[in-house]
Design a protein around this motif. Structure first.
Motif, PDB file in Angstrom:
ATOM      1  N   VAL A  56       1.040  -0.988  -0.388  1.00 14.96           N
ATOM      2  CA  VAL A  56      -0.192   0.044  -0.195  1.00 14.96           C
ATOM      3  C   VAL A  56       1.178   1.264  -0.114  1.00 14.96           C
ATOM      4  N   LEU A  57       1.933   0.968   1.037  1.00 20.42           N
ATOM      5  CA  LEU A  57       2.508   2.409   0.973  1.00 20.42           C
ATOM      6  C   LEU A  57       3.705   2.919  -0.254  1.00 20.42           C
ATOM      7  N   ASP A  58       4.147   1.462  -0.815  1.00 22.15           N
ATOM      8  CA  ASP A  58       4.648   1.602  -2.256  1.00 22.15           C
ATOM      9  C   ASP A  58       3.613   2.252  -3.114  1.00 22.15           C
ATOM     10  N   ARG A  59       2.534   1.503  -3.440  1.00 22.28           N
ATOM     11  CA  ARG A  59       1.273   2.192  -4.285  1.00 22.28           C
ATOM     12  C   ARG A  59       1.137   3.176  -4.751  1.00 22.28           C
ATOM     13  N   ALA A  60       0.998   4.174  -2.976  1.00 22.00           N
ATOM     14  CA  ALA A  60       0.123   5.579  -2.184  1.00 22.00           C
ATOM     15  C   ALA A  60       1.487   6.749  -2.765  1.00 22.00           C
ATOM     16  N   VAL A  61       2.679   6.379  -3.124  1.00 16.80           N
ATOM     17  CA  VAL A  61       3.121   7.436  -3.426  1.00 16.80           C
ATOM     18  C   VAL A  61       4.237   7.290  -4.406  1.00 16.80           C
ATOM     19  N   ASP A  62       4.491   8.070  -5.288  1.00 17.79           N
ATOM     20  CA  ASP A  62       5.760   7.938  -6.596  1.00 17.79           C
ATOM     21  C   ASP A  62       7.130   8.144  -5.860  1.00 17.79           C
ATOM     22  N   ALA A  63       6.941   8.394  -5.422  1.00 16.77           N
ATOM     23  CA  ALA A  63       8.840   8.491  -4.454  1.00 16.77           C
ATOM     24  C   ALA A  63       8.607   9.037  -2.948  1.00 16.77           C
ATOM     25  N   ARG A  64       9.590   7.684  -2.552  1.00 18.37           N
ATOM     26  CA  ARG A  64       9.340   8.054  -1.190  1.00 18.37           C
ATOM     27  C   ARG A  64      10.254   9.225  -0.416  1.00 18.37           C
ATOM     28  N   THR A  65       9.413   9.594   0.674  1.00 20.24           N
ATOM     29  CA  THR A  65       9.994  11.281   1.265  1.00 20.24           C
ATOM     30  C   THR A  65      11.008  10.253   2.280  1.00 20.24           C
ATOM     31  N   ASP A  66      12.062  10.839   2.410  1.00 20.23           N
ATOM     32  CA  ASP A  66      13.130   9.814   3.963  1.00 20.23           C
ATOM     33  C   ASP A  66      12.552   9.199   5.495  1.00 20.23           C
ATOM     34  N   ARG A  67      10.916   9.922   5.586  1.00 20.26           N
ATOM     35  CA  ARG A  67       9.954   9.372   6.768  1.00 20.26           C
ATOM     36  C   ARG A  67       9.504   8.285   6.134  1.00 20.26           C
ATOM     37  N   MET A  68       9.241   8.528   5.358  1.00 21.70           N
ATOM     38  CA  MET A  68       8.428   7.203   4.739  1.00 21.70           C
ATOM     39  C   MET A  68       8.567   6.183   4.024  1.00 21.70           C
ATOM     40  N   GLY A  69      10.162   6.466   4.188  1.00 19.70           N
ATOM     41  CA  GLY A  69      11.392   5.273   3.446  1.00 19.70           C
ATOM     42  C   GLY A  69      12.225   4.795   5.233  1.00 19.70           C
ATOM     43  N   GLU A  70      11.857   5.642   6.454  1.00 16.14           N
ATOM     44  CA  GLU A  70      12.234   5.223   7.640  1.00 16.14           C
ATOM     45  C   GLU A  70      10.686   4.062   8.038  1.00 16.14           C
ATOM     46  N   LEU A  71      10.130   4.809   7.692  1.00 18.05           N
ATOM     47  CA  LEU A  71       8.707   3.917   7.974  1.00 18.05           C
ATOM     48  C   LEU A  71       8.123   2.764   7.412  1.00 18.05           C
ATOM     49  N   ALA A  72       8.901   2.053   6.151  1.00 20.49           N
ATOM     50  CA  ALA A  72       8.765   1.201   5.741  1.00 20.49           C
ATOM     51  C   ALA A  72      10.067  -0.120   6.216  1.00 20.49           C
ATOM     52  N   GLU A  73      11.543   0.582   6.307  1.00 20.63           N
ATOM     53  CA  GLU A  73      11.800  -0.294   7.225  1.00 20.63           C
ATOM     54  C   GLU A  73      12.113  -0.656   8.049  1.00 20.63           C
ATOM     55  N   PHE A  74      10.733   0.064   9.080  1.00 29.07           N
ATOM     56  CA  PHE A  74      10.891  -0.837  10.561  1.00 29.07           C
ATOM     57  C   PHE A  74       9.514  -1.794  10.208  1.00 29.07           C
ATOM     58  N   ILE A  75       8.818  -1.311   9.449  1.00 26.06           N
ATOM     59  CA  ILE A  75       8.138  -1.900   8.765  1.00 26.06           C
ATOM     60  C   ILE A  75       8.287  -3.358   8.975  1.00 26.06           C
ATOM     61  N   GLY A  76       9.421  -3.476   7.884  1.00 25.14           N
ATOM     62  CA  GLY A  76       9.650  -4.620   7.523  1.00 25.14           C
ATOM     63  C   GLY A  76      10.836  -5.252   8.441  1.00 25.14           C
ATOM     64  N   GLN A  77      11.252  -3.817   9.339  1.00 25.46           N
ATOM     65  CA  GLN A  77      12.065  -5.029  10.645  1.00 25.46           C
ATOM     66  C   GLN A  77      10.892  -5.782  11.371  1.00 25.46           C
ATOM     67  N   CYS A  78      10.114  -4.838  11.395  1.00 28.05           N
ATOM     68  CA  CYS A  78       8.262  -6.038  12.659  1.00 28.05           C
ATOM     69  C   CYS A  78       8.618  -7.196  11.934  1.00 28.05           C
ATOM     70  N   ARG A  79       8.147  -7.500  10.958  1.00 22.70           N
ATOM     71  CA  ARG A  79       8.092  -8.416   9.877  1.00 22.70           C
ATOM     72  C   ARG A  79       9.415  -9.938  10.143  1.00 22.70           C
TER      73      ARG A  79
END
Length: 280
Positions: free
Chosen positions: A254-277
């Motif tokens: 959902v995060l990938d499809r919602a934005v064309d280019a991740r901001t730094d903060r969105m990149g950090e969010l994606a990394e955090f979610i991936g780490q939790c998984r």
């Protein structure tokens, strides 16, 4: 920023609600009484673990009044909110009443299966469900996107478990019930994913911390109120592959499809979610 100030623009919400209702017209609805061959239901064809899993998910589905109450309290349709918020909440209500009807149907179907198959007697089951049903349910959120993010993960995790349990079920009637439930949960997930996507596009970095907070503190429904929940959850995970963090991968999509280019903060969010998984 207050709860009302954080609401999605009403036109965005309307598009999501209209899309959900268009994809799930009333003509496609199913009813508990006629959708299944209840006379053929036979818990004798299930393992002890599978019977336990059915009992567990019945408790979860039957707590629907508590879930619905959360939306009534945080998205009220009365004079406790200003007119713009009322308009937003009234549009959301079109979804929540349909969602509640479908979830209540799930609870009734699982209840009916238990009785028809011989897992439980109707009166004792009613009492058991009432004891849990009286316990409060709440979500400690302040930003509206958090309610949709929580439901996104919960609906997808539930859908995935129903698929897994269906595939190992020894009773074709239970398999048919779980297939119906999973299809509904998939549509509910799609709605939540659509709304979260719209929040990401409209509010951008402002929703990063609220979403992160949901994942950092995620608990499935009743985890903090049902006695013996964690032991029971581990047992049903042995019956059919179950791990709610598997749904995090869908949040990342959902995060990938919602934005064309991740901001730094969105990149950090994606990394955090991936780490939790990964930790799970």
């Amino acid at each position: 920023m207050t709860m009302e100030q954080s609401l999605l623009p009403v036109n965005e919400l309307v598009a999501a609600v209209d899309g959900f209702l268009a994809a799930s017209p009333a003509a496609r609805a199913w009813d508990v009484e006629t959708a299944f061959d209840w006379a053929a239901a036979d818990a004798g064809r299930l393992t002890d673990g599978q019977r336990s899993a059915v009992r567990f998910v019945t408790f979860i589905e039957d707590h629907l009044p508590g879930y619905f109450d959360v939306y009534q309290r945080f998205f009220p349709v009365d004079d406790s909110v200003e007119l713009p918020a009322f308009i937003h909440n009234r549009e959301l209500y079109h979804f929540t009443v349909r969602w509640a009807l479908e979830e209540d149907t799930h609870a009734r179907a699982l209840n009916h299966y238990q009785v028809a198959s011989g897992i439980a007697e109707r009166e004792s089951l009613r009492t058991e469900l009432a004891i849990e049903g009286q316990k409060p349910f709440d979500l400690p959120y302040e930003h509206p996107v958090q309610f949709f993010t929580y439901a996104l993960v919960q609906e997808k995790a539930t859908q995935m478990y129903y698929h897994q349990l269906r595939d190992v079920s020894g009773d074709p009637v239970l398999a048919a019930v779980l297939s119906r439930l999973a299809r509904d949960e998939a549509r509910h997930f799609s709605f939540m994913a659509d709304v979260v996507s719209r929040y990401l596009r409209v509010q951008g970095d402002d929703v990063v911390e609220p979403i992160r907070d949901v994942i950092a503190n995620f608990r499935m429904p009743l985890a903090d109120t049902m006695r013996g929940y964690w032991r029971w959850a581990l047992r049903i995970a042995d019956v059919a592959d179950y791990d709610h963090t598997a749904a995090y991968e869908h949040l990342l999509k959902v995060l990938d499809r919602a934005v064309d280019a991740r901001t730094d903060r969105m990149g950090e969010l994606a990394e955090f979610i991936g780490q939790c998984r990964a930790l799970a």
